[in-house]
Design an enzyme around this catalytic site. Structure first.
Site, PDB file in Angstrom:
ATOM      1  N   ASN A 189       0.848  -1.187   0.000  1.00 33.86           N
ATOM      2  CA  ASN A 189       0.000   0.000   0.000  1.00 33.86           C
ATOM      3  C   ASN A 189       0.885   1.239   0.000  1.00 33.86           C
ATOM      4  O   ASN A 189       1.343   1.692   1.039  1.00 33.86           O
ATOM      5  CB  ASN A 189      -0.914  -0.015   1.240  1.00 33.86           C
ATOM      6  N   ASP A 207      -7.390 -14.391 -19.254  1.00 39.15           N
ATOM      7  CA  ASP A 207      -8.142 -15.151 -18.258  1.00 39.15           C
ATOM      8  C   ASP A 207      -9.098 -16.142 -18.937  1.00 39.15           C
ATOM      9  O   ASP A 207      -9.545 -15.905 -20.057  1.00 39.15           O
ATOM     10  CB  ASP A 207      -8.940 -14.129 -17.433  1.00 39.15           C
ATOM     11  N   GLU A 211      -4.991 -18.827 -20.128  1.00 45.93           N
ATOM     12  CA  GLU A 211      -5.280 -19.678 -18.969  1.00 45.93           C
ATOM     13  C   GLU A 211      -6.173 -20.837 -19.420  1.00 45.93           C
ATOM     14  O   GLU A 211      -7.399 -20.729 -19.428  1.00 45.93           O
ATOM     15  CB  GLU A 211      -5.987 -18.881 -17.863  1.00 45.93           C
ATOM     16  N   ASN A 244      -5.709   6.635  -1.190  1.00 49.83           N
ATOM     17  CA  ASN A 244      -6.616   6.170  -2.245  1.00 49.83           C
ATOM     18  C   ASN A 244      -7.308   4.848  -1.875  1.00 49.83           C
ATOM     19  O   ASN A 244      -7.918   4.203  -2.726  1.00 49.83           O
ATOM     20  CB  ASN A 244      -5.868   6.025  -3.581  1.00 49.83           C
TER      21      ASN A 244
HETATM   22 CA    CA Z   1      -3.734   2.423  -1.333  1.00 55.93          CA
END
Ligand code: CA
Length: 619
Positions: free
Chosen positions: A143, A335, A364, A148
């Site tokens: 982080n 995906d 995938e 945000n």
């Molecule tokens: Ca953040």
């Protein structure tokens, strides 16, 4: 003058004024997608999706040298119009208005931009066997910006105490730790999706996209992502973007106002996919099963897109190309690759590779047998009748074997022989080296847990992964022995990387607080990966292996200039290594340098301790 003339004149005038007052109302345009494009693309055609109330009643007009409207299409829903543009090779970068006219009145206007391409953009080189890919969950890595974590417009707010919640990881967090990733010896990063997932819950995984052209604000902005890719390239890291053509999030703007009823697959009541990808090429498949696989939804929150709708398919393909060009990508991980229509996916790969011939995409294809996976790779060696154009597939059969090969008792059909058996089937693949190999990822048990949290078995597994054929991929945190079991919920296998959050008691970036097994593991990985990075024979050399006996597996990577011998004693006991048996590969060599321990071994009868890998550069 004749009064009848005046009566008619005023009637006509009134009708005219009345009509204009109805049709000349301003129309608000909420979307034009792609939001921008480039000059000098190989494909001169571009199809814009424009979304706005009743927009289809207006006629688009462009006055810009080198850009022509070749046609327009209106789907069932009058709030959409598709505009086909032809961009002349000589068209210059710049902005221009697109006017939407009813009669002579302009009811709406948007500014569109054609940008200049990056130098060398078409020649970008994708990932290949020289790379080791780091798979990273953006919400769970670091982080970097606590400001945000939650936003006014984001439906789900951050809650780090919830294993299935948003934890606040972001682009800044990755940008802050690029040295960690590159110093470890990784050369590429695959990010789990980071586009907007504005869903009310369980949105952190990123696979329910609500805006295909916008990075989720909790991750950062599009510009932040573009800059991150640039910084990564400067550090020698390639970037692989996760893309999803099979479904979108149920909060996508399409879903409340579908362009056409066939935009998504619809059923009288909710119908889930059967998740049986083998049905696509199954010669005995019932139509019901195959259709249920392709058209059923992944989840109630993920409407299943119909790629047989030509406008939708074009939208998705252009979206891929937009991100490659905008962000400067090196690869795409697609995906749920078998779930969309195979012909549509073949068209996607064909068009991307036409624009970027050396680009890499990996699909995938989550199936258990090499024959099932091989069917989806470019080259159509399985003669399914489908040419997928897809350069890379994941080695899911090998992934399955990682659960057992290094941890169960060695036997006739158990233990390391499982890996051997998988490799014996490589004749099925059109390009057996173009396979992404991995021991764990975001959808299953973490490797260290599968290995019974045994650090020696971990070294065996990683020594194998880094020296057998293919492009290895490592799941974030595996290098520091992170644990997690899928049956405890996906949150358990996607835990926060230690050190990514202010106040973390353990910091894996600085190695503060790691236990001794973790420190040994991360140093082992660092040495192995950095060695592999410059070892061409591992990237492009041939593979020759000997049938494992009692858990001892010996194989070679070699070319005209170099030879590496890998010796894996996966058993519980010391085994005598007899160089005579491997004579066809070791004759003429006297010793090997074990790059894992820095020691030299003469090629005589050696005792290999239990649970020990050796990677020997032969001299
Ligand atoms: Ca953040």
């Amino acid at each position: 003058m004749n009064t009848t003339f005046f009566k008619h004149f005023f009637t006509i005038l009134l009708i005219f004024v009345f009509n204009v007052s109805i049709f000349a109302q301003k129309v608000t345009i909420s979307r034009v997608e792609p939001p921008s494009w480039w000059t000098g693309m190989k494909n001169p055609n571009l199809q814009l999706l424009v979304y706005g109330d009743g927009i289809s009643s207006a006629k688009p007009v462009i006055d810009y040298q080198g850009v022509d409207i070749s046609g327009t299409s209106i789907p069932e829903n009058p709030n959409y119009i598709f505009i086909d543009l032809v961009i002349d090779p000589e068209a210059r970068p710049g902005t221009f208005p697109i006017l939407f006219k009813v009669g002579r009145k302009t009811v709406a206007e948007v500014t569109y931009e054609l940008k200049a391409r990056r130098p060398g953009s078409a020649n970008r080189k994708g990932f290949d066997q020289s790379d080791v890919i780091y798979l990273l969950f953006p919400d769970r890595f670091a982080n970097g910006n606590e400001g945000n974590d939650s936003g006014n417009e984001t439906l789900e707010k951050a809650d780090r105490s919830n294993p299935n919640g948003r934890h606040g990881g972001d682009i800044k967090g990755v940008a802050d730790h690029l040295d960690y990733i590159s110093d470890m010896g990784f050369t590429a990063v695959w990010f789990n999706p980071l586009l907007e997932n504005n869903m009310p819950a369980y949105s952190y995984h990123g696979y329910a996209i609500t805006d295909f052209y916008k990075v989720d604000p909790r991750m950062g902005t599009n510009e932040d992502y573009r800059l991150l890719v640039g910084s990564m390239h400067q550090k020698g890291l390639k970037v692989i973007m996760d893309m999803i053509f099979n479904h979108c999030g149920s909060n996508h703007y399409w879903i409340n106002d579908l362009p056409s009823q066939d935009w998504i697959h619809q059923f009288p009541e909710f119908t889930r996919s059967n998740f049986r990808g083998g049905s696509v090429f199954d010669p005995y498949a019932s139509d019901t099963d195959r259709e249920r696989f392709q058209k059923g939804w992944f989840d109630t929150s993920m409407p299943d897109l119909n790629q047989n709708n030509e406008f939708l398919l074009n939208y998705l393909i252009q979206n891929s190309i937009w991100w490659i060009e905008y962000a400067g990508l090196d690869g795409i991980r697609m995906d749920t690759y078998p779930y969309p229509y195979p012909e549509a996916m073949a068209e996607w790969a064909k068009r991307v590779l036409k624009e970027y011939p050396d680009f890499s995409m990996v699909g995938e294809v989550w199936l258990s047998n090499p024959s099932q996976v091989a069917a989806w790779q470019a080259g159509d060696k399985m003669q399914t009748g489908l040419e997928s154009n897809l350069p890379y597939v994941f080695d899911f059969p090998m992934y399955d074997a990682f659960r057992y090969a290094f941890s169960e008792q060695q036997g006739w059909s158990t233990g390391i022989i499982r890996m051997y058996d998988i490799l014996t089937q490589d004749y099925l693949y059109a390009k057996p080296l173009d396979i992404v190999t991995f021991a764990d990822n975001h959808d299953g048990d973490r490797l260290y847990s599968k290995l019974g949290e045994d650090p020696d078995r971990f070294k065996l597994a990683m020594a194998f992964l880094m020296t057998t054929r293919g492009v290895p991929q490592v799941y974030y945190g595996t290098e520091v022995l992170m644990t997690g079991l899928e049956h405890n919920g996906h949150g358990d296998i996607r835990k926060d990387f230690p050190g990514g959050w202010t106040g973390d008691s353990i910091n894996a970036f600085t190695r503060e607080g790691l236990n001794s097994d973790q420190v040994k593991a991360v140093k082992f990985m660092e040495r192995l990966l950095n060695w592999r990075k410059n070892k061409a024979v591992i990237h492009t050399g041939k593979l020759k292996h000997f049938i494992p006996v009692d858990g001892l597996y010996v194989y070679f990577r070699y070319d005209d200039n170099d030879k590496v011998m890998v010796v894996l004693n996966t058993s519980d006991k010391t085994i005598k290594f007899d160089p005579e048996y491997y004579g066809e590969m070791v004759d003429g060599y006297t010793y090997g340098k074990n790059i894992l321990a820095g020691k030299t071994f003469f090629l005589t009868k050696l005792n290999i301790p239990a649970h020990t890998p050796m990677v020997l550069e032969l001299r």
